[in-house]
Design an enzyme around this catalytic site. Sequence first.
Site: not given
Length: 137
Positions: A32, A95, A101
Amino acid sequence: MRDENCIFCKIIAGEIPSNTIYEDDDFKVILDVSPASKGHALILPKNHVADIFTIDEDVAAKAMKLAKKLATHMKEVLHCDGFNILQNNGEVAGQTVFHFHMHLIPRYKNAKNDDMILWNHLEFTPEELAEIRDELK
Ligand code: 5GP
Ligand code: ZN
């Protein structure tokens, strides 16, 4: 299969760089870019689907199997003390990228950013809980 406006589809295609820690025919797993902790990674299915409601159930099952494998590997390598596996669906649920994901978030005791994933607990009466149970059964 691919959404031209999707940032994760571009990452999967290699058009936007990412730090990839795992790849197979079905998934790419990247770090990330704005992590909650050291090692925070995202499992991305290669086929574009928005969320849990549209993902193929076999792909979803494979994603969870992969999450188990990578969590085990990350615990061994990073020596984290705990682990969150998180998957958001819809804006109201947090989200922000609308390509399915799964977050893999290693947690460390006494880390700088050791905020837990918390929510306020609501109170429902036993009758209300029974009503919800009956609605969902
Ligand atoms: P969501 O809030 O949709 O569950 O999670 C989206 C995650 O994607 C966020 O944690 C965010 O930091 C991450 N993210 C957004 N854009 C990029 C990007 O371009 N590259 C990477 N590696 N991560 C991204
Ligand atoms: Zn996509």
